[in-house]
Enzyme design. Structure first.
Site, PDB file in Angstrom:
ATOM      1  CG  ASP A 263      58.802 -49.130 -29.507  1.00  0.00           C
ATOM      2  OD1 ASP A 263      59.819 -48.561 -29.062  1.00  0.00           O
ATOM      3  OD2 ASP A 263      58.428 -49.004 -30.686  1.00  0.00           O
TER       4      ASP A 263
ATOM      5  CG  ASP B  95      53.599 -48.694 -32.484  1.00  0.00           C
ATOM      6  OD1 ASP B  95      53.393 -49.774 -33.073  1.00  0.00           O
ATOM      7  OD2 ASP B  95      54.581 -47.967 -32.730  1.00  0.00           O
TER       8      ASP B  95
HETATM    9  N1  ADP Z   1      43.880 -45.319 -33.710  1.00  0.00           N
HETATM   10  C1  ADP Z   1      44.516 -44.232 -34.192  1.00  0.00           C
HETATM   11  N2  ADP Z   1      43.881 -43.051 -34.326  1.00  0.00           N
HETATM   12  C2  ADP Z   1      44.543 -41.970 -34.818  1.00  0.00           C
HETATM   13  N3  ADP Z   1      45.819 -41.968 -35.215  1.00  0.00           N
HETATM   14  C3  ADP Z   1      46.523 -43.105 -35.105  1.00  0.00           C
HETATM   15  C4  ADP Z   1      45.915 -44.297 -34.592  1.00  0.00           C
HETATM   16  N4  ADP Z   1      46.840 -45.282 -34.600  1.00  0.00           N
HETATM   17  C5  ADP Z   1      47.966 -44.732 -35.091  1.00  0.00           C
HETATM   18  N5  ADP Z   1      47.789 -43.424 -35.405  1.00  0.00           N
HETATM   19  C6  ADP Z   1      48.788 -42.502 -35.972  1.00  0.00           C
HETATM   20  O1  ADP Z   1      49.718 -43.235 -36.742  1.00  0.00           O
HETATM   21  C7  ADP Z   1      51.033 -43.131 -36.185  1.00  0.00           C
HETATM   22  C8  ADP Z   1      51.764 -44.457 -36.315  1.00  0.00           C
HETATM   23  O2  ADP Z   1      51.079 -45.469 -35.606  1.00  0.00           O
HETATM   24  P1  ADP Z   1      51.855 -46.534 -34.739  1.00  0.00           P
HETATM   25  O3  ADP Z   1      50.849 -47.530 -34.269  1.00  0.00           O
HETATM   26  O4  ADP Z   1      52.685 -45.845 -33.705  1.00  0.00           O
HETATM   27  O5  ADP Z   1      52.770 -47.258 -35.827  1.00  0.00           O
HETATM   28  P2  ADP Z   1      54.343 -47.226 -36.129  1.00  0.00           P
HETATM   29  O6  ADP Z   1      55.023 -46.371 -35.096  1.00  0.00           O
HETATM   30  O7  ADP Z   1      54.757 -48.655 -36.063  1.00  0.00           O
HETATM   31  O8  ADP Z   1      54.439 -46.653 -37.494  1.00  0.00           O
HETATM   32  C9  ADP Z   1      50.783 -42.690 -34.746  1.00  0.00           C
HETATM   33  O9  ADP Z   1      51.859 -41.976 -34.215  1.00  0.00           O
HETATM   34  C10 ADP Z   1      49.562 -41.826 -34.865  1.00  0.00           C
HETATM   35  O10 ADP Z   1      49.906 -40.535 -35.262  1.00  0.00           O
HETATM   36 MG    MG Z   2      54.677 -45.897 -33.180  1.00  0.00          MG
END
Ligand code: ADP
Ligand code: MG
Length: 249
Positions: free
Chosen positions: A177, A194
């Site tokens: 993705d 993600d």
């Molecule tokens: N380890 C991390 N540290 C800081 N911000 C994070 C981290 N993991 C995720 N985020 C924030 O959260 C958002 C969503 O996380 P993500 O893993 O992409 O989940 P999803 O897209 O399924 O909601 C990311 O775009 C980022 O902004």
């Molecule tokens: Mg994401």
């Protein structure tokens, strides 16, 4: 001791929260025994920030990643498979838990081979706890999509991306993705996030298709930001990744 500091990002399938984890000074080993002179101030609290990603049970809709990816995974007990496909409350929660476990597993594996991913601290139920990428004041690192890199930075980020994808391909994997929203840039360092749907390029019947899609998605972002084709076209990178993923031995 964990303290909730608020929501970093709320999504359709998961919410990401900021959590502070601290070891209060009182709980740390007593250093007076190994020669800490009396009267010295107590050891400072040890603390760090974590990102807690909490998958939510999908209520009304098919989790957008369920369709293509479930076929590549083996769910041993058919009662569980029926619950998940039948969308009972039990099944929805189980699916959320499976995604959390899949993401923790992928991050652990990729971390251990040196891929640029957040350190996975733990997984409990539908929650994955990750190294927080950002500043000590709780400001999260920006997503690549939010940045407007100058030509030199753009070329550097592309080189980091290619190296990261080659590390994944070395494990026979692709992100599944990949986009400028699932890449963070923390102090000039590109980090892949993600990853619950990470795809086995060789074993998954649609693996090559996912690899192709990942590379084309992200290469078009770089092209739109002005990366010259001679530096960053999708074709040369894709060829290297395919060779790496299908390398025998
Ligand atoms: N380890 C991390 N540290 C800081 N911000 C994070 C981290 N993991 C995720 N985020 C924030 O959260 C958002 C969503 O996380 P993500 O893993 O992409 O989940 P999803 O897209 O399924 O909601 C990311 O775009 C980022 O902004
Ligand atoms: Mg994401």
């Amino acid at each position: 001791m964990d303290t909730e500091l608020g929501v970093l990002k709320s999504g359709k399938e998961a919410d990401v929260h900021l959590v502070e984890r601290a070891l209060p000074a009182a709980d740390q080993p007593d250093r007076s025994l190994d020669g800490n002179p009396a009267g010295e101030p107590p050891v400072a609290e040890r603390r760090c920030l974590l990102a807690a990603k909490r998958y939510r049970p999908a209520e009304h809709r098919m989790f957008h990643r369920d369709a293509g990816y479930l076929e590549g995974r083996r769910v041993r007990r058919s009662r569980e498979m029926r619950a998940m496909t039948g969308r009972t409350a039990f099944g929805r929660n189980l699916l959320a838990e499976q995604w959390a476990a899949a993401e923790f597993g992928a991050l652990s594996r990729l971390w251990s081979v040196g891929a640029p991913v957040p350190y996975p601290a733990q997984r409990a139920g539908t929650e994955v706890m990750l190294e927080f990428l950002g500043d000590p004041d709780g400001t999260a690192a920006p997503r690549l999509a939010q940045l407007r890199p100058d030509p030199a930075q753009l070329a550097d980020l592309w080189a980091q991306l290619a190296a990261a994808l080659l590390t994944l391909a070395g494990e026979g994997l692709t992100h599944g993705d990949l986009s400028a929203y699932n890449l963070l840039v923390h102090r000039d360092r590109l980090v892949l996030i993600d990853l619950p749907q990470v795809v086995d390029v060789v074993a998954n019947p649609r693996g090559a298709e996912f690899l192709h899609r990942d590379v084309h998605n992200i290469a078009s972002w770089f092209a739109a930001r002005g990366l010259p084709a001679r530096l960053g076209g999708p074709d040369a990178l894709l060829a290297r990744l395919v060779t790496e993923a299908f390398r025998v031995g």
